[in-house]
Design a protein around this motif. Structure first.
Motif, PDB file in Angstrom:
ATOM      1  N   UNK A 149      27.910  81.033  30.548  1.00 40.04           N
ATOM      2  CA  UNK A 149      27.652  82.351  31.139  1.00 40.04           C
ATOM      3  C   UNK A 149      26.434  82.991  30.482  1.00 40.04           C
ATOM      4  N   UNK A 150      26.285  82.798  29.175  1.00 43.87           N
ATOM      5  CA  UNK A 150      25.121  83.335  28.474  1.00 43.87           C
ATOM      6  C   UNK A 150      23.839  82.669  28.968  1.00 43.87           C
ATOM      7  N   UNK A 151      23.875  81.354  29.177  1.00 44.58           N
ATOM      8  CA  UNK A 151      22.715  80.651  29.710  1.00 44.58           C
ATOM      9  C   UNK A 151      22.288  81.244  31.048  1.00 44.58           C
ATOM     10  N   UNK A 152      23.275  81.440  31.928  1.00 43.98           N
ATOM     11  CA  UNK A 152      22.981  81.973  33.257  1.00 43.98           C
ATOM     12  C   UNK A 152      22.444  83.396  33.186  1.00 43.98           C
ATOM     13  N   UNK A 153      23.011  84.209  32.294  1.00 38.66           N
ATOM     14  CA  UNK A 153      22.586  85.605  32.174  1.00 38.66           C
ATOM     15  C   UNK A 153      21.188  85.726  31.585  1.00 38.66           C
ATOM     16  N   UNK A 154      20.895  84.930  30.533  1.00 38.68           N
ATOM     17  CA  UNK A 154      19.609  85.054  29.843  1.00 38.68           C
ATOM     18  C   UNK A 154      18.468  84.385  30.597  1.00 38.68           C
ATOM     19  N   UNK A 155      18.751  83.229  31.199  1.00 35.24           N
ATOM     20  CA  UNK A 155      17.674  82.457  31.803  1.00 35.24           C
ATOM     21  C   UNK A 155      17.677  82.479  33.329  1.00 35.24           C
ATOM     22  N   UNK A 156      18.803  82.824  33.934  1.00 37.60           N
ATOM     23  CA  UNK A 156      18.910  82.807  35.396  1.00 37.60           C
ATOM     24  C   UNK A 156      17.845  83.615  36.111  1.00 37.60           C
ATOM     25  N   UNK A 157      17.656  84.889  35.739  1.00 34.73           N
ATOM     26  CA  UNK A 157      16.676  85.722  36.458  1.00 34.73           C
ATOM     27  C   UNK A 157      15.252  85.172  36.425  1.00 34.73           C
ATOM     28  N   UNK A 158      14.821  84.652  35.272  1.00 37.37           N
ATOM     29  CA  UNK A 158      13.440  84.163  35.184  1.00 37.37           C
ATOM     30  C   UNK A 158      13.253  82.803  35.861  1.00 37.37           C
ATOM     31  N   UNK A 159      14.371  82.114  36.133  1.00 41.73           N
ATOM     32  CA  UNK A 159      14.294  80.822  36.808  1.00 41.73           C
ATOM     33  C   UNK A 159      14.659  80.935  38.280  1.00 41.73           C
ATOM     34  N   UNK A 160      14.748  82.149  38.746  1.00 42.84           N
ATOM     35  CA  UNK A 160      15.084  82.381  40.150  1.00 42.84           C
ATOM     36  C   UNK A 160      14.054  81.707  41.054  1.00 42.84           C
ATOM     37  N   UNK A 161      14.526  80.965  42.028  1.00 43.46           N
ATOM     38  CA  UNK A 161      13.617  80.284  42.942  1.00 43.46           C
ATOM     39  C   UNK A 161      13.307  78.854  42.556  1.00 43.46           C
ATOM     40  N   UNK A 162      13.731  78.432  41.332  1.00 45.50           N
ATOM     41  CA  UNK A 162      13.533  77.037  40.939  1.00 45.50           C
ATOM     42  C   UNK A 162      14.566  76.186  41.674  1.00 45.50           C
ATOM     43  N   UNK A 163      14.155  75.174  42.406  1.00 44.19           N
ATOM     44  CA  UNK A 163      15.104  74.369  43.175  1.00 44.19           C
ATOM     45  C   UNK A 163      16.056  73.596  42.279  1.00 44.19           C
ATOM     46  N   UNK A 164      17.318  73.554  42.662  1.00 44.97           N
ATOM     47  CA  UNK A 164      18.283  72.746  41.922  1.00 44.97           C
ATOM     48  C   UNK A 164      18.450  73.146  40.477  1.00 44.97           C
ATOM     49  N   UNK A 165      18.323  74.452  40.161  1.00 45.18           N
ATOM     50  CA  UNK A 165      18.474  74.910  38.777  1.00 45.18           C
ATOM     51  C   UNK A 165      19.952  74.982  38.417  1.00 45.18           C
TER      52      UNK A 165
END
Length: 300
Positions: free
Chosen positions: A200-216
């Motif tokens: 959950x921490x990975x998704x919260x910290x890095x999710x927004x900046x990786x938005x739009x990356x295919x298959x993230x």
């Protein structure tokens, strides 16, 4: 994407896989390639300042040119450098001087390549120190890289949530967008730590900046970091692993030997890229942890 590339070479030819990868990048991106061999005191020619007058530098240049002539075919600009000095210091100095945006290195010695399964990461200090101190990304290649299009389809980034690992994640996102590749960001926890909380921490910290990356996607494993990173890379069929060099080790002497990034690089099936600073693929600018542009020497 890449404009100036340095690849470390030795007259033994053990770095051929690294030269192949660097040459492929140079052709693909029309980059200038610097094949660089640093001859130190261990070469046995006495004082380093007498290396060039003795004619040894020209002899080694000719040897390297002949050895890699087939790989250099089709590269518009390349330069073979034989420099007297301390290997890691001269490679880093040349990288600053040329403002390079990629350094490619191989296993460096046949002795290490033969024993790597028994000597987890006990590489020479050249590879360790360059990957730790370089201002640009460093790619470590010890096996042939498949020349395909796109070059990378599945990218794995390992993070420990440190500042340097932030740089690795950001660079991984840029690479995934550049190649339209799948991206996995992973973290290795100690036994007993809740994997769900960390994911959950990975998704919260890095999710927004990786938005739009295919298959993230995000993954959490428990165990020894090198083993788990290699296992995940195999599971995801990764063709590139991106990490920060020994990002939580405060003792520089300990960081020089047996780091996780080198253990992974020299035992993995694909190249490993060490990224310790923010680097913008679009404009070739490097940034420090505060977001300031790193000033580099502009002399030629």
């Amino acid at each position: 994407m890449f404009k100036d590339i340095i690849v470390g070479v030795t007259p033994s030819g053990v770095d051929k896989c690294a030269v192949m990868a660097a040459a492929e990048f140079a052709r693909k991106f029309e980059a200038k390639l610097y094949l660089t061999h640093v001859a130190g005191m261990a070469q046995g020619w006495g004082s380093m300042e007498h290396l060039e007058p003795s004619g040894e530098t020209e002899r080694i240049k000719s040897q390297i040119e002949e050895m890699y002539s087939d790989l250099l075919s089709g590269i518009a600009e390349y330069q073979i450098n034989v420099i007297p000095g301390i290997p890691h210091a001269e490679i880093l100095r040349l990288a600053r001087k040329k403002n390079t945006d990629l350094i490619v290195m191989g296993p460096h010695t046949k002795e290490y390549e033969e024993k790597r399964s028994k000597m987890w990461g006990m590489a020479g200090s050249t590879l360790e120190r360059v990957s730790q101190k370089a201002r640009c990304p460093v790619m470590i290649v010890h096996k042939d890289v498949a020349c395909k299009d796109p070059l990378f389809e599945n990218i794995l980034v390992a993070t420990d949530f440190s500042d340097q690992a932030e740089c690795a994640v950001n660079y991984g996102g840029q690479m995934a967008r550049q190649y339209k590749a799948n991206l996995t960001v992973m973290h290795v926890v100690e036994p007993g730590v809740s994997a769900g909380d960390v994911e959950a921490r990975l998704a919260n910290e890095y999710g927004p900046r990786l938005d739009g990356v295919p298959g993230c996607s995000f993954g959490v494993c428990s165990g020894q970091p090198p083993m788990e990173i290699l296992r995940m890379a195999q599971q995801k069929r990764a063709d590139l692993i991106i990490m920060a060099h020994h990002s939580k080790e405060m003792d520089p002497e300990k960081a020089f030997l047996g780091s996780t990034v080198v253990q992974v690089a020299l035992n993995g099936a694909c190249p490993t890229m060490s990224v310790n600073r923010h680097f913008d693929l679009r404009c070739g600018l490097m940034y420090d942890q505060a977001g300031q542009v790193v000033q580099t020497e502009a002399t030629v």
